[in-house]
Write a protein that holds these residues in place. Structure first.
Motif, mmCIF file in Angstrom:
data_model
loop_
_atom_site.group_PDB
_atom_site.id
_atom_site.type_symbol
_atom_site.label_atom_id
_atom_site.label_comp_id
_atom_site.label_asym_id
_atom_site.label_seq_id
_atom_site.Cartn_x
_atom_site.Cartn_y
_atom_site.Cartn_z
ATOM 1 N N PRO A 46 -8.090 -26.679 -16.514
ATOM 2 C CA PRO A 46 -9.444 -27.039 -16.944
ATOM 3 C C PRO A 46 -10.219 -25.801 -17.372
ATOM 4 C CG PRO A 46 -8.902 -28.073 -14.841
ATOM 5 C CD PRO A 46 -7.818 -27.082 -15.123
ATOM 6 N N PRO A 47 -11.086 -25.924 -18.356
ATOM 7 C CA PRO A 47 -11.835 -24.754 -18.847
ATOM 8 C C PRO A 47 -12.571 -23.994 -17.747
ATOM 9 C CG PRO A 47 -12.129 -26.615 -20.326
ATOM 10 C CD PRO A 47 -11.387 -27.147 -19.133
ATOM 11 N N ALA A 48 -13.082 -24.692 -16.745
ATOM 12 C CA ALA A 48 -13.845 -24.035 -15.684
ATOM 13 C C ALA A 48 -12.995 -23.086 -14.851
ATOM 14 C CB ALA A 48 -14.492 -25.081 -14.785
ATOM 15 N N LEU A 49 -11.671 -23.298 -14.824
ATOM 16 C CA LEU A 49 -10.797 -22.488 -13.974
ATOM 17 C C LEU A 49 -10.038 -21.405 -14.732
ATOM 18 C CD1 LEU A 49 -9.207 -25.238 -11.660
ATOM 19 C CD2 LEU A 49 -11.281 -23.897 -11.303
ATOM 20 N N THR A 50 -10.200 -21.321 -16.039
ATOM 21 C CA THR A 50 -9.396 -20.381 -16.820
ATOM 22 C C THR A 50 -9.631 -18.930 -16.391
ATOM 23 O OG1 THR A 50 -11.109 -20.372 -18.541
ATOM 24 C CG2 THR A 50 -9.252 -21.888 -18.825
#
Length: 323
Positions: free
Chosen positions: A128-132
């Motif tokens: 997910p983008p939040a965890l990149t």
């Protein structure tokens, strides 16, 4: 009288020859001049068709000619390279759909395609983008199918079939730092990726650290999974999370034995916990500062065991320790 006649005849002969020569010269000029005036410049011979005979004799002039040829060829080569790269991009886009059907001979890649495939394609696959920003590993555990790239560069094989054959390749093994324990090198049990085990891990993250940053939540998840690897603790996530849960306020994680019901009231926070749980289990996120930590506590308490352990780091309101 005879001599004078012969003289006049000779003059007439000379005059006739002169006139004939004049006429011939005039004819040549008439033929040559229109040809010269109407001739258009010819198109230069193509560089590739040049012969040695057509090159100038002067070495300096010859070098100049080659420079012109090279410039023209370089221009064509640059254009051709752009066309080839563009074609490769199109082919790569098409290749991403190959998993929908068996590959055929027509689906073979050109030599330029692997150049377009970079490790970052695998690094962020399924994340997910939040965890990149927390990702530390290009690949993932072979059992973490959520992060398996779905393109023709990767084998389409069942990871569980590989495990049944005793193949441990592709399993995530955490990197050891100075002071870490050898048990950290053990891969997680295959059951760690089951929905039941992931639910236990997500629940623990939610109740123990949902008020923490994403990094703080990942740190709690890593501690739980470290205990799964450690032979001193139960060998499953649910077993670790709910160890001694039947003993009031004597369990390993307070939410499991505090007597309060486990109600998920913040679905968004729980969804984040689920994403973090899988990312840490699959090895996409491994915090080196946490390392082989198996304990943590909040900054507002000080348990007796803290002095007998090595403090690793503090993230948010939690301080982490290893034996």
């Amino acid at each position: 009288m005879g001599q004078a006649g012969r003289g006049r005849g000779l003059k007439r002969s000379i005059s006739a020859r002169g006139l004939l020569a004049t006429v011939l010269i005039a004819i040549v000029m008439v033929i040559a001049v229109p040809t010269a005036t109407t001739k258009t410049p010819s198109r230069p011979t193509a560089p590739d068709a040049l012969s040695l005979e057509s090159l100038p004799n002067d070495p300096h002039d010859r070098a100049g000619g080659f420079n012109v040829i090279l410039e023209e060829k370089q221009g064509r080569a640059t254009a051709a390279a752009k066309e080839e790269y563009s074609a490769a991009e199109v082919e790569l886009t098409r290749s991403l759909r190959l998993r929908l059907r068996p590959a055929t001979g027509a689906d073979q890649f050109t030599a330029s395609l692997p150049i377009l495939h970079r490790s970052k394609v695998d690094r962020l696959a399924g994340v997910p983008p939040a965890l990149t920003g927390l990702v530390t590993n290009d690949g993932a555990d072979i059992l973490a199918t959520a992060y398996a790239p779905t393109d023709a560069f990767h084998a389409d094989a069942s990871p569980f079939d590989a495990l049944l054959m005793g193949d441990q390749s592709g399993r995530f093994i955490p990197p050891l730092a100075t002071g870490d324990h050898d048990w950290l090198k053990l891969p997680l049990p295959a059951t760690s990726f089951s929905s039941e085990e992931q639910k236990c891990l997500s629940t623990a993250i939610y109740f123990e650290a949902r008020g923490e940053s994403l990094q703080g939540q990942a740190a709690v998840a890593q501690v739980i999974l470290n205990r799964v690897r450690n032979p001193a603790y139960p060998d499953g996530i649910c077993g670790v999370v709910y160890q001694n849960a039947t003993l009031y306020n004597r369990c390993q994680f307070s939410f499991a034995c505090d007597g309060a019901p486990e109600r998920i009231v913040d679905r968004r926070a729980y969804d984040v916990a689920r994403e973090i749980a899988m990312a840490v289990t699959g090895g996409k996120i491994f915090l080196q500062d946490i390392g082989s930590s198996t304990h943590y506590f909040a900054t507002y308490v000080r348990p007796d065991w803290a002095d007998a352990m090595e403090e690793m780091t503090q993230i948010g309101s939690h301080i982490f320790y290893r034996t």
